[in-house]
Enzyme design. Structure first.
Site, PDB file in Angstrom:
ATOM      1  N   ASP A 148     -13.197  -2.688   0.660  1.00  0.00           N
ATOM      2  CA  ASP A 148     -12.876  -4.017   0.112  1.00  0.00           C
ATOM      3  C   ASP A 148     -14.043  -4.569  -0.709  1.00  0.00           C
ATOM      4  O   ASP A 148     -13.840  -5.210  -1.748  1.00  0.00           O
ATOM      5  CB  ASP A 148     -12.596  -5.017   1.245  1.00  0.00           C
ATOM      6  CG  ASP A 148     -11.228  -4.806   1.877  1.00  0.00           C
ATOM      7  OD1 ASP A 148     -10.326  -4.310   1.192  1.00  0.00           O
ATOM      8  OD2 ASP A 148     -11.077  -5.155   3.065  1.00  0.00           O
ATOM      9  N   GLY A 169     -13.923 -20.247   0.692  1.00  0.00           N
ATOM     10  CA  GLY A 169     -13.370 -19.548   1.858  1.00  0.00           C
ATOM     11  C   GLY A 169     -14.442 -18.745   2.556  1.00  0.00           C
ATOM     12  O   GLY A 169     -15.287 -18.112   1.897  1.00  0.00           O
ATOM     13  N   ALA A 170     -14.418 -18.800   3.884  1.00  0.00           N
ATOM     14  CA  ALA A 170     -15.406 -18.044   4.666  1.00  0.00           C
ATOM     15  C   ALA A 170     -14.717 -17.315   5.818  1.00  0.00           C
ATOM     16  O   ALA A 170     -15.295 -17.108   6.877  1.00  0.00           O
ATOM     17  CB  ALA A 170     -16.506 -18.977   5.177  1.00  0.00           C
ATOM     18  N   LYS A 191      -9.294  -5.350  11.139  1.00  0.00           N
ATOM     19  CA  LYS A 191     -10.492  -4.794  10.483  1.00  0.00           C
ATOM     20  C   LYS A 191     -11.763  -4.909  11.331  1.00  0.00           C
ATOM     21  O   LYS A 191     -12.592  -4.006  11.330  1.00  0.00           O
ATOM     22  CB  LYS A 191     -10.709  -5.480   9.131  1.00  0.00           C
ATOM     23  CG  LYS A 191      -9.610  -5.170   8.120  1.00  0.00           C
ATOM     24  CD  LYS A 191      -9.879  -5.819   6.783  1.00  0.00           C
ATOM     25  CE  LYS A 191      -8.686  -5.703   5.861  1.00  0.00           C
ATOM     26  NZ  LYS A 191      -8.924  -6.246   4.533  1.00  0.00           N
ATOM     27  N   GLY A 242     -12.300 -13.657   6.642  1.00  0.00           N
ATOM     28  CA  GLY A 242     -12.643 -12.253   6.436  1.00  0.00           C
ATOM     29  C   GLY A 242     -12.909 -11.924   4.975  1.00  0.00           C
ATOM     30  O   GLY A 242     -13.923 -11.295   4.640  1.00  0.00           O
ATOM     31  N   ALA A 243     -12.033 -12.384   4.067  1.00  0.00           N
ATOM     32  CA  ALA A 243     -12.174 -12.044   2.648  1.00  0.00           C
ATOM     33  C   ALA A 243     -13.352 -12.787   2.016  1.00  0.00           C
ATOM     34  O   ALA A 243     -14.080 -12.216   1.186  1.00  0.00           O
ATOM     35  CB  ALA A 243     -10.880 -12.374   1.912  1.00  0.00           C
ATOM     36  N   SER A 272       0.798  -1.229   0.000  1.00  0.00           N
ATOM     37  CA  SER A 272       0.000   0.000   0.000  1.00  0.00           C
ATOM     38  C   SER A 272       0.832   1.281   0.000  1.00  0.00           C
ATOM     39  O   SER A 272       0.462   2.237  -0.697  1.00  0.00           O
ATOM     40  CB  SER A 272      -0.973  -0.001   1.189  1.00  0.00           C
ATOM     41  OG  SER A 272      -1.957  -0.977   0.977  1.00  0.00           O
ATOM     42  N   GLY A 317      -5.389 -11.230  -7.415  1.00  0.00           N
ATOM     43  CA  GLY A 317      -5.870 -10.313  -6.382  1.00  0.00           C
ATOM     44  C   GLY A 317      -5.316  -8.897  -6.447  1.00  0.00           C
ATOM     45  O   GLY A 317      -5.684  -8.059  -5.625  1.00  0.00           O
ATOM     46  N   ARG A 330     -13.354 -24.984   4.360  1.00  0.00           N
ATOM     47  CA  ARG A 330     -12.810 -26.141   5.092  1.00  0.00           C
ATOM     48  C   ARG A 330     -13.603 -26.375   6.380  1.00  0.00           C
ATOM     49  O   ARG A 330     -14.045 -27.481   6.653  1.00  0.00           O
ATOM     50  CB  ARG A 330     -11.334 -25.865   5.411  1.00  0.00           C
ATOM     51  CG  ARG A 330     -10.681 -26.935   6.236  1.00  0.00           C
ATOM     52  CD  ARG A 330      -9.230 -26.609   6.478  1.00  0.00           C
ATOM     53  NE  ARG A 330      -9.036 -25.365   7.224  1.00  0.00           N
ATOM     54  CZ  ARG A 330      -7.861 -24.878   7.573  1.00  0.00           C
ATOM     55  NH1 ARG A 330      -6.751 -25.514   7.233  1.00  0.00           N
ATOM     56  NH2 ARG A 330      -7.754 -23.752   8.245  1.00  0.00           N
ATOM     57  N   THR A 331     -13.805 -25.323   7.159  1.00  0.00           N
ATOM     58  CA  THR A 331     -14.625 -25.436   8.367  1.00  0.00           C
ATOM     59  C   THR A 331     -16.069 -25.150   7.949  1.00  0.00           C
ATOM     60  O   THR A 331     -16.469 -23.986   7.776  1.00  0.00           O
ATOM     61  CB  THR A 331     -14.154 -24.422   9.433  1.00  0.00           C
ATOM     62  OG1 THR A 331     -12.740 -24.576   9.594  1.00  0.00           O
ATOM     63  CG2 THR A 331     -14.862 -24.627  10.755  1.00  0.00           C
TER      64      THR A 331
HETATM   65  N1  NAP Z   1      -6.226  -9.078  -2.951  1.00  0.00           N
HETATM   66  C1  NAP Z   1      -6.633  -8.481  -1.869  1.00  0.00           C
HETATM   67  O1  NAP Z   1      -6.763  -7.259  -1.802  1.00  0.00           O
HETATM   68  C2  NAP Z   1      -6.965  -9.329  -0.663  1.00  0.00           C
HETATM   69  C3  NAP Z   1      -7.693  -8.783   0.391  1.00  0.00           C
HETATM   70  C4  NAP Z   1      -7.996  -9.597   1.485  1.00  0.00           C
HETATM   71  C5  NAP Z   1      -7.553 -10.925   1.497  1.00  0.00           C
HETATM   72  N2  NAP Z   1      -6.842 -11.406   0.453  1.00  0.00           N
HETATM   73  C6  NAP Z   1      -6.384 -12.795   0.438  1.00  0.00           C
HETATM   74  O2  NAP Z   1      -7.495 -13.649   0.715  1.00  0.00           O
HETATM   75  C7  NAP Z   1      -7.059 -14.800   1.426  1.00  0.00           C
HETATM   76  C8  NAP Z   1      -7.877 -14.971   2.696  1.00  0.00           C
HETATM   77  O3  NAP Z   1      -7.670 -13.880   3.564  1.00  0.00           O
HETATM   78  P1  NAP Z   1      -8.564 -13.664   4.872  1.00  0.00           P
HETATM   79  O4  NAP Z   1      -8.271 -12.316   5.376  1.00  0.00           O
HETATM   80  O5  NAP Z   1      -9.982 -14.072   4.612  1.00  0.00           O
HETATM   81  O6  NAP Z   1      -7.922 -14.766   5.866  1.00  0.00           O
HETATM   82  P2  NAP Z   1      -8.673 -15.546   7.034  1.00  0.00           P
HETATM   83  O7  NAP Z   1      -9.754 -14.720   7.633  1.00  0.00           O
HETATM   84  O8  NAP Z   1      -7.592 -16.077   7.891  1.00  0.00           O
HETATM   85  O9  NAP Z   1      -9.383 -16.789   6.281  1.00  0.00           O
HETATM   86  C9  NAP Z   1      -8.610 -17.808   5.691  1.00  0.00           C
HETATM   87  C10 NAP Z   1      -9.519 -18.697   4.835  1.00  0.00           C
HETATM   88  O10 NAP Z   1      -8.704 -19.675   4.196  1.00  0.00           O
HETATM   89  C11 NAP Z   1      -9.136 -20.986   4.582  1.00  0.00           C
HETATM   90  N3  NAP Z   1      -7.971 -21.869   4.685  1.00  0.00           N
HETATM   91  C12 NAP Z   1      -6.793 -21.588   5.314  1.00  0.00           C
HETATM   92  N4  NAP Z   1      -5.959 -22.640   5.199  1.00  0.00           N
HETATM   93  C13 NAP Z   1      -6.631 -23.591   4.504  1.00  0.00           C
HETATM   94  C14 NAP Z   1      -6.303 -24.915   4.068  1.00  0.00           C
HETATM   95  N5  NAP Z   1      -5.106 -25.462   4.341  1.00  0.00           N
HETATM   96  N6  NAP Z   1      -7.219 -25.608   3.375  1.00  0.00           N
HETATM   97  C15 NAP Z   1      -8.432 -25.059   3.079  1.00  0.00           C
HETATM   98  N7  NAP Z   1      -8.807 -23.817   3.466  1.00  0.00           N
HETATM   99  C16 NAP Z   1      -7.908 -23.099   4.178  1.00  0.00           C
HETATM  100  C17 NAP Z   1      -9.808 -20.777   5.927  1.00  0.00           C
HETATM  101  O11 NAP Z   1     -10.653 -21.876   6.206  1.00  0.00           O
HETATM  102  P3  NAP Z   1     -11.120 -22.181   7.719  1.00  0.00           P
HETATM  103  O12 NAP Z   1     -12.259 -21.258   7.981  1.00  0.00           O
HETATM  104  O13 NAP Z   1     -11.496 -23.594   7.691  1.00  0.00           O
HETATM  105  O14 NAP Z   1      -9.936 -21.892   8.607  1.00  0.00           O
HETATM  106  C18 NAP Z   1     -10.551 -19.474   5.650  1.00  0.00           C
HETATM  107  O15 NAP Z   1     -11.684 -19.671   4.869  1.00  0.00           O
HETATM  108  C19 NAP Z   1      -5.565 -14.590   1.682  1.00  0.00           C
HETATM  109  O16 NAP Z   1      -4.848 -15.241   0.682  1.00  0.00           O
HETATM  110  C20 NAP Z   1      -5.388 -13.109   1.533  1.00  0.00           C
HETATM  111  O17 NAP Z   1      -4.075 -12.758   1.146  1.00  0.00           O
HETATM  112  C21 NAP Z   1      -6.550 -10.647  -0.632  1.00  0.00           C
END
Ligand code: NAP
Length: 305
Positions: free
Chosen positions: A131, A156-157, A75, A159-160, A26, A269, A181-182
């Site tokens: 976002d 994925g469920a 956040k 934050g994003a 950023s 992304g 996954r969960t």
């Molecule tokens: N491009 C952008 O501007 C932007 C913005 C925000 C986020 N992102 C990206 O989006 C992704 C998620 O971010 P977040 O903030 O949502 O993270 P988060 O809240 O930690 O959520 C992580 C997600 O990934 C899943 N996950 C993690 N390890 C896994 C595995 N081994 N197998 C299957 N599922 C798995 C989790 O499942 P569980 O619920 O089962 O743990 C959950 O759904 C990251 O890669 C982040 O860099 C990108």
């Protein structure tokens, strides 16, 4: 460039607060934006631990910062630390952009960035979420998908994933499929959407029909040897028209490679990062963000080219 042109007593500040924050792109993106607009502003990055967030926000407010961005893990916690919440932040229960505002002579709150003299001003913090709009913009502008009535699959469920699913529901998708996954987290998200958007059909699992857009909002893909974020035995990527991976480092994940090979329109992304930042800059400055310069700065910062 002379150092006094970079920072002087008249320089105004924005910053991203995160933990960790060292890899944030950023500052490069926002400073390129400020520079292109000729604003005497600088954008910094601070590693703030969760226990220090409230004092860091209060400090930025006291020092008359123009605004802040908040990244992982701040956040959600920041919602309770704002003086006011914009509808975007209220809807998602998460703040990624803070705008400091002050009252002008007629008592109207205006962005602090629009005041030349900041002495003696009463200041408040307003929390926004840029976002969600960034997710829509990527899908509509970069992938060319019309969201109203579309079929979408969100992987994925966290934050994003939650941001993407709620935004797609707000955009009026016809069918929303959630995989996580969960499973309990996907179910809780589906229940929330059913309650708030009666017209959206939300289901857990993989659709058997064609999908307009499939989004990877899991952390899978960040690691070089990570597996696919979906089960290829259950879902065939050929059923998807377009693919959006929220991961941008590396530029092409296995998920995107599989999507490309299946003939899908693909994007990573970086666009989401760009659009959420462009909206933040517009909220702070009231000016149109110089999107090309900001994109270029991001590409150089993230990919070195
Ligand atoms: N491009 C952008 O501007 C932007 C913005 C925000 C986020 N992102 C990206 O989006 C992704 C998620 O971010 P977040 O903030 O949502 O993270 P988060 O809240 O930690 O959520 C992580 C997600 O990934 C899943 N996950 C993690 N390890 C896994 C595995 N081994 N197998 C299957 N599922 C798995 C989790 O499942 P569980 O619920 O089962 O743990 C959950 O759904 C990251 O890669 C982040 O860099 C990108």
């Amino acid at each position: 460039m002379d150092i006094s042109e970079l920072i002087s007593a008249n320089t105004r500040y924005c910053a991203v607060l995160g933990h960790p924050v060292r890899h944030s792109a950023s500052p490069a993106m926002q400073n390129a934006g400020f520079c292109a607009l000729g604003l005497p502003w600088r954008y910094l990055a601070f590693d703030v631990e969760p226990g220090g967030l409230a004092s860091a926000i209060a400090g930025a407010k006291a020092m008359k910062f123009i605004g802040l961005n908040l990244t992982v893990p701040h956040k959600v916690a920041a919602v309770g630390m704002m003086d006011e919440l914009d509808e975007t932040a209220r809807r998602l229960g998460a703040v990624n952009t803070v705008r400091f505002e002050a009252r002008d002579e007629s008592g109207v709150w205006r962005p602090l960035g629009q005041f030349d003299e900041v002495r003696g001003l009463e200041v408040r913090s307003v929390g926004f979420n840029t976002d969600a709009d960034a997710v829509s913009r990527v899908i509509k502008s970069d992938l060319g998908v019309e969201l109203r009535g579309a079929v979408a699959l969100v992987l994925g469920a966290g934050g994003a994933g939650r941001t993407a699913a709620l935004q797609l529901a707000a955009e009026g998708v016809g069918e929303l499929w959630l995989v996580n996954r969960t499973v309990a987290k996907a179910e809780a998200l589906a229940a929330e959407i059913r309650q708030r958007w009666l017209g959206v059909k939300v289901q857990i699992g993989y659709p058997a029909c064609a999908v307009d857009v499939i989004i990877n909002a899991t952390s899978l893909g960040l690691g070089r040897d990570d597996p696919l974020p979906f089960d290829p035995k259950v879902f065939d990527m050929k059923r998807a028209k377009s693919v959006f991976d929220m991961v941008y480092r590396p530029a092409e994940t296995l998920f995107l490679r599989v999507g490309r090979a299946a003939g899908c329109r693909c994007t990573n992304g970086l666009g989401m990062l760009l659009y959420q930042g462009a909206s933040a800059l517009e909220l702070w400055s009231g000016l149109r963000a110089p999107i090309d310069q900001m994109r270029r700065a991001l590409e150089i910062e993230v990919y070195g080219k």
